[in-house]
Design an enzyme around this catalytic site. Structure first.
Site, mmCIF file in Angstrom:
data_model
loop_
_atom_site.group_PDB
_atom_site.id
_atom_site.type_symbol
_atom_site.label_atom_id
_atom_site.label_comp_id
_atom_site.label_asym_id
_atom_site.label_seq_id
_atom_site.Cartn_x
_atom_site.Cartn_y
_atom_site.Cartn_z
ATOM 1 N N ASN A 1 0.861 -1.186 0.000
ATOM 2 C CA ASN A 1 0.000 0.000 0.000
ATOM 3 C C ASN A 1 0.889 1.226 0.000
ATOM 4 O OD1 ASN A 1 -2.936 -0.939 0.418
ATOM 5 N ND2 ASN A 1 -1.711 -2.191 1.831
ATOM 6 N N GLU A 2 1.146 1.720 -1.177
ATOM 7 C CA GLU A 2 2.052 2.850 -1.354
ATOM 8 C C GLU A 2 1.357 4.145 -0.947
ATOM 9 O OE1 GLU A 2 5.014 2.500 -1.827
ATOM 10 O OE2 GLU A 2 5.587 1.187 -3.483
#
Ligand code: GLP
Length: 641
Positions: A158-159
């Site tokens: 989850n950037e």
């Protein structure tokens, strides 16, 4: 210090452990207890698992428990993420990683193991992600989710930008994340551009979450996640407020938390000399005044009234700390002969000194202390640089081919194509041609690559004035036998380091890695040194040997943490960069750019200049750049108090 006070800064409950090994044991035991409890209740345990270097210590502990008889047959596991596209047989796939690191050694039934499938058709990705979520729900949700944290603050993949409610999906990878993975994939261009990941929302739904962080490289991002506002640009911070979330960090990873870095802001502290220096330096920055201009009001208005009461007035404190910082500065890292050394970091005698510089991988020495190395040689010391590992894992195939071709051409020129060297080069070249992109290197390829790095290391040291005969290569076996993230220190490594120390009996020793993440080459080498040091006990020369820690690749130290600061002139800094440039194989492997090497020297230059600026801001002389060192007392990993 009460928990209440600590948590006024920390928005996530955080446990700081003495070592990552201790943290890993704690987590593994917690998992085992959970499994036992649920099994006794006739239930399965649903565990969310992570990849990366961070959780591998936990996996080793779980394997140990299993070998001692503990069964994990009642586990159901869901991995956080997987690269996309990637096949499960790719050695860098998370599927492969989990098999190798955990599942091949436990009794978790195959059908209970779930890892997002990086090989599905693009058209099926969406439905696969949905199905992954459904499966988690069907088994009652995650009981326990293990997490690491990426340098962008990502969890899973989850950037930055991932929403709090995001679910399992396909994501585009951030360029820093891809750069971090470049070493594993032998070049950033080989790192997949996408990944499949559970969402922040999926992770949030776990009944318990434990986020682990080891080593100084995680310190900044961890502090933001734990103490900053929850923001989408730092996905780990979105976990704040989860009812059962705990961060477990070692001291190096926790060192940017307020309670570690500025403990006087959190509660009452014992005012020891280093703490005083740290507080006054901090105050000087906060008040934007050099140390000698700080007033009593500056101290009292910014929460340092009790320091003032115990050690004030400001005038005394200012002079005391100013002098201390001043005394860290020296152009004589090996001590100044025939001069008083009462206020110098190093002793005047003996002169010249035997100075031993340990480089975990070739290049670490130049980045951390290329300027100081130059000075030591100029000032007549007997300097030896020892590269502890060959560094051959970081050489691109193309460079090895080039070198092999050269040897063969040379042999042909001298009509010696049947010489042992020519035959060796020929074999290496054949093996390089046959090798598939991600297969490990054969012995001859590794040997050739190691020799290339030897050449670079010698040239770099020569730029700093060191005769090439003074560069030693230990080729520690842990590195030759291992691969990144999976190095295992053995007794033979420790013996080799010990042998070198005994042979050279240095008066001063330079090394790095005390605060590095435990799976890194730097940390493993430091551990080898620590054990060798311990084994050497109280040998006379050891008691007389000063150990200086130089900084790692991207971390500089606060001025208040430095025990010896060696200023560099513009010409010395330029020379150091020239030294870095000799490590040509460390460039990016993209044909059109030389970016990585440029990144490395820029980073080195920035770090040294930032340290110089911080001295300047405190009101000391203005230098072009400074290389900082901390003194180590030979025990544990913490520098001397
Ligand atoms: C990858 C993984 C993350 C992991 C991160 C940090 O991006 N997808 O789950 O936390 O790397 O890795 P390491 O533990 O090696 O620092």
């Amino acid at each position: 210090m009460s928990h209440q006070e600590e948590s006024s800064y920390e928005r996530i409950s955080t446990r700081i452990v003495n070592s990552s090994a201790e943290g890993c044991r704690l987590v593994a035991n917690e998992i085992a207890e959970l499994v036992t409890k649920k099994r006794d209740e006739g239930q399965k345990t649903v565990l969310g698992l992570a990849t990366g270097s961070t959780p591998t210590g936990v996996y080793r502990e779980l394997i140990k428990l299993h070998r001692e008889g503990f069964s994990f047959a009642s586990l159901i596991t869901f991995n956080l993420d997987e690269y996309y596209p990637i096949s499960s047989t790719h050695p860098e796939s998370y599927y492969y990683f989990m098999r190798e690191q955990l599942f091949d050694h436990l009794d978790v039934p195959d059908e209970n193991i779930h890892i997002p499938d990086g090989s599905v058709d693009r058209a099926d990705v969406y439905s696969n992600c949905q199905a992954y979520e459904d499966k988690i729900n069907k088994v009652g949700g995650l009981d326990f989710q293990l997490l690491g944290i990426g340098r962008t603050g990502h969890i899973g993949f989850n950037e930055p930008g991932s929403g709090r409610d995001s679910r399992t999906r396909l994501v585009h990878l951030d360029s820093l994340t891809r750069k971090d993975a470049a070493r594993d994939f032998l070049g950033v261009e080989n790192v997949p551009r996408y990944a499949l990941t559970m969402g922040v929302g999926t992770i949030w739904d776990a009944r318990r979450i434990v986020l682990l962080a080891w080593g100084e490289a995680k310190a900044a991002v961890l502090a933001q996640a734990v103490q900053g506002e929850p923001i989408e640009t730092l996905p780990a911070s979105l976990l704040q407020g989860h009812p059962n979330l705990e961060v477990i960090a070692d001291e190096a990873a926790a060192c940017e938390l307020t309670r570690m870095k500025r403990p006087w802001l959190v509660g009452k502290v014992p005012w020891k000399p280093r703490m005083i220096r740290s507080a006054v330096s901090w105050l000087s920055n906060e008040a934007d005044k050099p140390i000698l201009k700080l007033l009593d009001e500056d101290y009292s208005e910014r929460g340092l009234a009790d320091l003032l009461t115990e050690h004030g007035p400001a005038y005394d404190l200012n002079i005391r700390v100013f002098n201390e910082v001043q005394h860290t500065l020296t152009g004589w890292p090996g001590g100044k002969p025939r001069a008083s050394d009462e206020h110098r970091p190093e002793r005047a005698e003996p002169h010249p000194k035997r100075s031993l510089i340990l480089a975990p991988e070739p290049l670490n020495d130049i980045i951390g202390m290329g300027g100081t190395l130059h000075r030591l040689i100029d000032q007549g010391h007997e300097v030896t640089v020892a590269c502890l590992t060959s560094g051959n894992l970081a050489v691109p195939d193309a460079d090895a081919s080039k070198a092999a071709e050269l040897v063969m051409d040379l042999a042909e020129l001298s009509k010696g194509d049947e010489t042992a060297e020519a035959l060796f080069a020929k074999r290496a070249l054949e093996e390089l041609h046959e090798k598939n992109d991600f297969a490990g290197d054969s012995e001859s390829i590794r040997c050739l690559k190691g020799l290339i790095r030897r050449g670079e290391a010698k040239m770099a040291c020569e730029v700093c004035g060191l005769p090439t005969a003074k560069v030693r290569f230990l080729d520690l076996p842990f590195y030759e036998k291992g691969k990144y993230r999976q190095f295992r220190l053995e007794d033979e490594d420790v013996q080799k380091v010990r042998g070198l120390l005994e042979e050279l009996k240095p008066h001063q020793l330079y090394c790095t890695g005390a605060q590095a993440e435990p799976s890194t080459v730097q940390a493993v080498c430091f551990e080898a040194l620590r054990r060798a040091w311990e084994a050497l006990g109280n040998a006379d020369w050891i008691n007389e040997c000063y150990v200086w820690l130089y900084r790692g690749v991207s971390q500089e130290w606060d001025a208040s943490e430095i025990d010896m600061a060696v200023p560099l002139s513009p010409a010395e800094l330029a020379n150091k960069i020239q030294g870095i440039y000799q490590h040509q194989t460390q460039r990016s492997q993209t044909p059109t750019s030389n970016r990585t090497l440029r990144d490395i020297w820029r980073q080195a230059e920035d770090c040294d200049q930032r340290v110089a600026e911080s001295y300047d801001r405190l009101g000391l002389a203005e230098y072009e750049a400074i290389e900082g060192f901390r003194r180590w007392n030979g025990v544990g990993t913490a520098p001397t108090e």
